[in-house]
Design an enzyme around this catalytic site. Structure first.
Site, PDB file in Angstrom:
ATOM      1  N   SER A 573       0.844  -1.196   0.000  1.00 19.81           N
ATOM      2  CA  SER A 573       0.000   0.000   0.000  1.00 19.81           C
ATOM      3  C   SER A 573       0.880   1.247   0.000  1.00 19.81           C
ATOM      4  CB  SER A 573      -0.938  -0.065   1.197  1.00 19.81           C
ATOM      5  OG  SER A 573      -1.997   0.801   1.024  1.00 19.81           O
ATOM      6  N   ASP A 661      -9.462  -5.564  -4.005  1.00 19.93           N
ATOM      7  CA  ASP A 661      -9.006  -4.418  -3.223  1.00 19.93           C
ATOM      8  C   ASP A 661      -9.858  -3.193  -3.545  1.00 19.93           C
ATOM      9  OD1 ASP A 661      -5.673  -3.035  -2.578  1.00 19.93           O
ATOM     10  OD2 ASP A 661      -7.669  -2.401  -1.920  1.00 19.93           O
ATOM     11  N   HIS A 693      -7.413  -5.591   0.241  1.00 18.16           N
ATOM     12  CA  HIS A 693      -6.217  -4.778   0.370  1.00 18.16           C
ATOM     13  C   HIS A 693      -5.089  -5.539   1.079  1.00 18.16           C
ATOM     14  CE1 HIS A 693      -4.060  -1.095   0.068  1.00 18.16           C
ATOM     15  NE2 HIS A 693      -3.996  -0.908   1.356  1.00 18.16           N
TER      16      HIS A 693
HETATM   17  C1  LIG Z   1      -3.096   4.153   8.494  1.00 17.79           C
HETATM   18  C2  LIG Z   1      -3.806   3.616   7.325  1.00 17.79           C
HETATM   19  O1  LIG Z   1      -3.902   2.444   7.115  1.00 17.79           O
HETATM   20  N1  LIG Z   1      -4.345   4.478   6.486  1.00 17.79           N
HETATM   21  C3  LIG Z   1      -5.381   4.122   5.596  1.00 17.79           C
HETATM   22  C4  LIG Z   1      -5.955   5.371   5.053  1.00 17.79           C
HETATM   23  C5  LIG Z   1      -4.940   3.210   4.470  1.00 17.79           C
HETATM   24  O2  LIG Z   1      -5.579   2.219   4.207  1.00 17.79           O
HETATM   25  N2  LIG Z   1      -3.828   3.578   3.821  1.00 17.79           N
HETATM   26  C6  LIG Z   1      -3.398   2.727   2.725  1.00 17.79           C
HETATM   27  C7  LIG Z   1      -2.980   3.602   1.604  1.00 17.79           C
HETATM   28  C8  LIG Z   1      -2.272   1.870   3.281  1.00 17.79           C
HETATM   29  O3  LIG Z   1      -1.108   2.182   3.127  1.00 17.79           O
HETATM   30  N3  LIG Z   1      -2.684   0.889   4.092  1.00 17.79           N
HETATM   31  C9  LIG Z   1      -1.723   0.118   4.889  1.00 17.79           C
HETATM   32  C10 LIG Z   1      -2.224   0.016   6.295  1.00 17.79           C
HETATM   33  C11 LIG Z   1      -1.509  -1.278   4.368  1.00 17.79           C
HETATM   34  O4  LIG Z   1      -0.438  -1.837   4.618  1.00 17.79           O
HETATM   35  O5  LIG Z   1      -2.458  -1.795   3.767  1.00 17.79           O
END
Ligand SMILES: CC(=O)N[C@@H](C)C(=O)N[C@@H](C)C(=O)N[C@@H](C)C(=O)O
Length: 718
Positions: A573, A661, A693
């Site tokens: 992500s 996702d 995801h």
């Molecule tokens: C902290 C967090 O997860 N933020 C969310 C808005 C989110 O889903 N961000 C994604 C872009 C991401 O990076 N998710 C992480 C947690 C992952 O490893 O899936």
């Protein structure tokens, strides 16, 4: 370096290690503490996460220590979605998911006493509501009333039957009539294919939750219909004297944004009064309050309050609502930058259902303290905050608190999870708590060493506004030099506002036991270090975070026994975003790269993600529901995206996506795939069906790790 076949066997071995997913002290008071627990492990042969129950009896041997006198054998659990003990411990409610004769999903609400099933209700057949929500940490709730005569739960709203315009059976029903109540049971024409917004990633089928009340004696079910129409209820609990219910209400107008991992969503704590038939907000309806948990004497409840809008995860404010005075006070405020290693604030999405001490003064909650998951005891009167010691030096997370007894989960990067029990000491003595393991934990991995590294930005990288910020990494390595291949996996987390802690993680342990060292970087912007760290990254993604990770990697290579020609990188992500940036901005540094559901082009993502506000916020742009990613916004988003560096990329890239996702669409990876193919850079694209995801289906997660390991070892110099 281990052969792939050896790593497959290693995976098989480590995947079997169970992890406690739930543990509670039984409320049936007796001479010993009876602890019920549910464990989960990855069953590769069945390609399923299998749950089993274990029960322990622990006797107090001194003021603070316990001795386990009985441990049940593991009992596999089937289809239990909820298992909730009544306040007295005499009854238990179970929500069980069954596949019916016609292969349809059925849900049964079971009420048990100590020896038999008193109710067994096939709830979906009653057509009062849709599916009962599982324990998703947001909407899902199952709670006994104080009287034990009623059970509340949250389910999907029951929609009128949708009928086709062409159905002859109801040809007589006029379109404009079909929405009227008297004809709804016949169905509503033309609604068959109308989109029902859902709450995004991880919330499939969750559009409009409703609160349901089951009369335990009669089996009657009623739906509370005076919840405001613009609100989706969750975290539902009974009000004092069962006078109504108190809950978190998330606003779902004008449209739903993804809610998982996002504590910045518009939400308030509501009280629905049965007698007055009213439903009023007890906190600011325009704020972001959540998760009310009443004290044992019902005199007050604690809840969490976050910044509305802005970064999706950050420091929360812990507040207390006085039920009689009808007023809130702040117990723990948001912390900007903690004093040297001091209390960094509260970082939690939810508060455990039972978290209060019997004195109705203190609460025991989980939080983050820099790179560690910790347990805090917070005195809601004096506002004193005590961090409890861990049992193994790694992470400790609270499972349940009842009658001043705490059940917690401990682990470390080289220590799989295990349960401990401890008696909460008197006020002011909390730090002296004594933990007693409930189980002999899985063997410590003596061949894995770990430590927390502190990194300080170099002068040119100091943030102009937040100039005292440092950051950390969790570094693990093989303890035995012969075992080590002197290779390094650099592993930035996603979010970006999340954090790597010192818990046991399967992939990290596998990499380490296969000869890699692993550097898990908590760059500035991670949670647990104060809110200023989180805010320092807004508008600086693709630069500050990238340089923080690169500096940490170069520091470790210079200080540890790492071959600079044997460095690889992987992340998911936002961690995949950083991986793509790093191989573009440092094109000869990494020998191979893997991205899981990576953000590749923030601009193109903004139109198809469930969290379009994230694309604006992380790029330092204001977001309103009506915001459009216009030319100016798109160009700013592009300027922070890794795809811009694709001409510099030489590192072979493997892309791994979950086809379902909703957070970072698979087409993000496809953009990078095509760009690399066109530039003849080695690229491999793996797509996992039935994964969202996080790629966590047991067989997919296993396949992903072996593919990652093989990708790295294929490109590393032997
Ligand atoms: C902290 C967090 O997860 N933020 C969310 C808005 C989110 O889903 N961000 C994604 C872009 C991401 O990076 N998710 C992480 C947690 C992952 O490893 O899936």
């Amino acid at each position: 370096m281990k052969k792939v076949a050896e790593v497959v066997e290693l995976y098989r071995k480590l995947a079997r290690i169970p992890q406690p997913s739930w543990a509670r002290i039984s409320k049936s008071l007796g001479s010993c503490a009876v602890v019920n627990s549910v464990w989960t492990y990855r069953d590769l042969e069945r390609a399923d996460k299998v749950q089993f129950a274990k029960t322990y009896c622990a006797n107090k041997t001194s003021e603070a220590k316990y001795e386990v006198t009985f441990t049940s054998r593991p009992q596999e659990l089937a289809n239990e979605q909820w298992n909730v003990e009544s306040p007295s411990g005499n009854l238990r409610a179970i929500v069980r998911k069954i596949t019916g004769k016609k292969n349809e999903e059925k849900q049964f609400v079971e009420i048990w006493n100590g020896s038999q099933k008193l109710q067994n209700i096939d709830v979906l057949s009653l057509e009062k509501h849709g599916k009962i929500y599982d324990n998703d940490g947001y909407f899902g709730s199952v709670e006994w009333s104080h009287s034990e005569g009623h059970l509340l739960y949250v389910a999907e709203l029951k929609y009128p039957k949708a009928i086709s315009f062409f159905e002859k059976k109801h040809a007589d029903v006029k379109e404009d009539e079909t929405k009227k109540d008297e004809t709804k049971e016949k169905g509503v024409k033309g609604e068959e294919y109308v989109m029902k917004e859902e709450w995004g990633e991880g919330m499939v089928g969750k559009h409009h939750p409703v609160i349901c009340i089951l009369d335990v004696d009669t089996g009657d079910i009623r739906i509370l219909d005076n919840v405001p129409d613009h609100v989706s209820p969750g975290h539902v609990v009974w009000a004092p004297d069962d006078s109504g219910v108190v809950f978190t209400g998330w606003c779902h107008e004008p449209y739903r944004l993804g809610v998982i991992y996002c504590i910045n969503r518009q939400s308030a704590v509501y009280y629905l009064d049965f007698q007055k038939a009213t439903c009023e907000a007890l906190t600011d309806p325009d704020g972001a309050a959540r998760c009310p948990v009443f004290s044992p004497d019902d005199s007050s409840f604690v809840f969490l309050q976050s910044n509305r809008k802005g970064p999706h995860n950050h420091c929360s404010c812990l507040c207390k609502y006085d039920w009689q005075k009808k007023e809130s006070t702040v117990v723990c405020d948001i912390v900007g930058t903690p004093k040297q290693n001091g209390f960094p604030g509260v970082y939690e999405v939810t508060i455990p259902r039972d978290c209060w001490s019997t004195d109705n003064k203190r609460i025991v909650i989980g939080s983050l303290w820099r790179s560690q998951a910790v347990i805090l005891v917070i005195n809601t009167e004096t506002k004193a905050v005590i961090r409890l010691p861990s049992d193994c030096g790694g992470d400790i997370s609270v499972c349940h608190v009842w009658n001043d007894v705490i059940i917690a989960t401990c682990s470390a990067p080289n220590q799989p999870h295990y349960l401990v029990i401890g008696q909460l000491p008197a006020e002011g003595q909390e730090f002296n708590i004594q933990w007693s393991p409930l189980d002999s934990p899985s063997a410590l991995f003596g061949d894995i060493l770990w430590k927390i590294l502190v990194h300080r930005p170099t002068k040119e990288r100091i943030h102009p506004k937040y100039d005292t910020l440092d950051y950390e990494s969790v570094f693990i390595k093989p303890s035995n030099a012969e075992q080590s291949s002197r290779s390094l996996v650099v592993f930035p987390h996603g979010g970006p506002h999340s954090v790597f802690t010192t818990e046991f993680m399967l992939y990290a342990a596998l990499f380490c036991q296969s000869g890699f060292s692993v550097l898990m970087v908590n760059y500035r912007g991670s949670v647990g270090f104060g809110n200023d760290s989180v805010f320092s990254l807004l508008g600086n993604v693709g630069d500050q975070d990238v340089k923080d990770v690169q500096a940490a990697a170069e520091e470790v290579i210079s200080k540890e026994d790492i071959d600079p020609n044997k460095v690889v990188i992987w992340g998911g992500s936002h961690g995949g975003f950083l991986t793509a940036h790093l191989i573009g901005q440092y094109p000869s540094f990494y020998k191979a790269a893997v991205c899981r559901n990576p953000v590749i082009n923030i601009a193109s993502m903004s139109g198809s993600t469930d969290i379009c506000d994230w694309n604006f916020t992380e790029c330092g742009l204001e977001f309103e529901y009506k915001s459009l990613a216009d030319g100016n916004s798109m160009s700013i988003m592009w300027s922070k995206s890794p795809l811009q560096y694709v001409d510099k990329i030489q590192t072979p890239v493997m892309l791994m996506i979950g086809l379902d996702d909703r957070r970072v669409p698979p087409k993000q990876s496809y953009e990078l795939y095509k760009a690399l193919k066109a530039r003849k850079v080695p690229v491999r694209y793996i797509a996992y069906p039935d994964n969202g995801h996080p790629i966590v289906k047991v067989d997919s997660e296993a396949d992903a790790f072996i593919n990652i390991y093989k990708w790295f070892t294929d490109y590393l110099p032997q």
